[in-house]
Design an enzyme around this catalytic site. Structure first.
Site, mmCIF file in Angstrom:
data_model
loop_
_atom_site.group_PDB
_atom_site.id
_atom_site.type_symbol
_atom_site.label_atom_id
_atom_site.label_comp_id
_atom_site.label_asym_id
_atom_site.label_seq_id
_atom_site.Cartn_x
_atom_site.Cartn_y
_atom_site.Cartn_z
ATOM 1 N N LYS A 55 53.188 31.055 3.182
ATOM 2 C CA LYS A 55 52.097 31.974 2.849
ATOM 3 C C LYS A 55 51.820 32.822 4.079
ATOM 4 O O LYS A 55 51.754 32.305 5.201
ATOM 5 C CB LYS A 55 50.852 31.169 2.486
ATOM 6 C CG LYS A 55 49.563 31.975 2.290
ATOM 7 C CD LYS A 55 49.621 32.763 1.000
ATOM 8 C CE LYS A 55 48.283 33.445 0.701
ATOM 9 N NZ LYS A 55 47.258 32.504 0.198
ATOM 10 N N LEU A 56 51.672 34.127 3.881
ATOM 11 C CA LEU A 56 51.373 35.037 4.985
ATOM 12 C C LEU A 56 50.349 36.075 4.539
ATOM 13 O O LEU A 56 50.278 36.422 3.356
ATOM 14 C CB LEU A 56 52.635 35.783 5.446
ATOM 15 C CG LEU A 56 53.777 34.969 6.052
ATOM 16 C CD1 LEU A 56 54.951 35.885 6.357
ATOM 17 C CD2 LEU A 56 53.319 34.252 7.313
ATOM 18 N N SER A 57 49.592 36.568 5.484
ATOM 19 C CA SER A 57 48.777 37.755 5.228
ATOM 20 C C SER A 57 49.712 38.941 5.019
ATOM 21 O O SER A 57 50.701 39.098 5.747
ATOM 22 C CB SER A 57 47.865 38.044 6.427
ATOM 23 O OG SER A 57 46.986 36.985 6.676
ATOM 24 N N THR A 109 45.041 40.176 6.832
ATOM 25 C CA THR A 109 44.747 41.350 6.007
ATOM 26 C C THR A 109 43.276 41.726 6.144
ATOM 27 O O THR A 109 42.924 42.911 6.056
ATOM 28 C CB THR A 109 45.091 41.071 4.536
ATOM 29 O OG1 THR A 109 46.456 40.647 4.451
ATOM 30 C CG2 THR A 109 44.909 42.307 3.682
ATOM 31 N N ALA A 110 42.421 40.742 6.383
ATOM 32 C CA ALA A 110 41.002 41.038 6.589
ATOM 33 C C ALA A 110 40.811 41.981 7.769
ATOM 34 O O ALA A 110 40.053 42.953 7.693
ATOM 35 C CB ALA A 110 40.236 39.733 6.825
ATOM 36 N N HIS A 148 37.826 33.750 2.310
ATOM 37 C CA HIS A 148 37.867 32.442 1.661
ATOM 38 C C HIS A 148 36.498 32.043 1.101
ATOM 39 O O HIS A 148 35.747 32.872 0.608
ATOM 40 C CB HIS A 148 38.411 31.377 2.613
ATOM 41 C CG HIS A 148 39.798 31.632 3.093
ATOM 42 N ND1 HIS A 148 40.755 32.247 2.326
ATOM 43 C CD2 HIS A 148 40.393 31.342 4.288
ATOM 44 C CE1 HIS A 148 41.885 32.327 3.015
ATOM 45 N NE2 HIS A 148 41.687 31.783 4.207
#
Length: 265
Positions: A55-57, A109-110, A148
């Protein structure tokens, strides 16, 4: 055949991967050495090519595209699910560029969405996502970008929303918000890659068949969440795009990559 696999302990990820890592579906002979870590840790590991599947941004995609390809299944992408900019009190948005801002990782990404909205804001402090609320409350920073489950808890602590970063993205681009995806190293053969992609899809389908029941695996990794918050988390970040990105999802990822390229110029 065993693969290293990394994802976060958050309910959306454990919900997706539970069935395949715990043999609740036919894994077609595949097994997994799982690493559950904060997404920024996974982002940094990807820069080293550490894990086969991770899982990655989406924000880190440009930095790892020579090593990893995006899979169709498992992504966190949607509408109304973006990161929030919060503070102790209302602050005019024109003042944001002068403030100390907590972000949940440079490659998240945030942070990218915040940078798109506030390109002049440079005074950022990287923190673990779960520590940002308290840093804002304690005055260690002026504002923070939360992700989250903190979307569901910040108001209980008396904090206020300054901007919904996802809403800003949707309004200015018309695209859903690409938060994170599942990536696979390019050295995995194409046929195997397709089988693993299908397995992630089947694992999520299995989870949906039993939802809203939550497995012990999901509950054991959730950080101090009650079941209602776990379900809110899953409902927000897991959807049809998680089963298959499709053309709309891929177009949104492309738009985010283009915006990231502009910021780098």
């Amino acid at each position: 055949m065993q693969f290293s696999l990394g994802f976060s302990p958050c309910p959306n990820d454990t919900f997706i991967f539970d069935a395949m890592v715990n043999n609740k579906v036919d894994t077609k002979g595949f097994s997994f050495d799982t690493q559950l870590e904060d997404v920024e840790t996974l982002n940094n590991w990807a820069l080293q090519g550490k894990l086969a599947i991770t899982k990655l941004s989406f924000a880190v995609y440009l930095k790892v595209k020579d090593q990893y390809d995006l899979l169709n299944s498992g992504s966190a992408l949607g509408r109304g699910c973006g990161p929030l900019l919060i503070a102790r009190k209302d602050i005019p948005l024109e003042e944001i560029k002068n403030l100390r801002i907590a972000i949940p990782g440079e490659n998240t990404t945030a942070n990218l969405l915040f940078s798109i909205a506030f390109p002049e804001a440079k005074n950022k402090q990287v923190m673990l996502f779960s520590e940002i609320e308290n840093a804002v409350l304690n005055g260690d920073v002026d504002a923070g970008v939360i992700i989250h489950e903190n979307r569901f808890t910040y108001q209980l602590k008396g904090l206020v929303k300054l901007m919904d970063m996802g809403e800003y993205w949707e309004r200015t681009t018309g695209n859903p918000i690409p938060l994170g995806g599942i990536f696979i190293r390019k050295d995995v053969p194409a046929e195997t890659r397709a089988q693993l992609d299908t397995l992630i899809h089947d694992s999520l389908q299995h989870a949906y068949q039993h939802y809203p029941q939550l497995s012990d695996y999901v509950k054991s990794h959730a950080q101090e969440m009650d079941e209602q918050v776990m379900r809110q988390h899953i409902d927000l970040y897991v959807n049809d795009f998680s089963l298959d990105l499709g053309q709309e999802g891929k177009a949104a990822v492309d738009a985010l990559m283009a915006a990231a390229e502009q910021l780098r110029k």
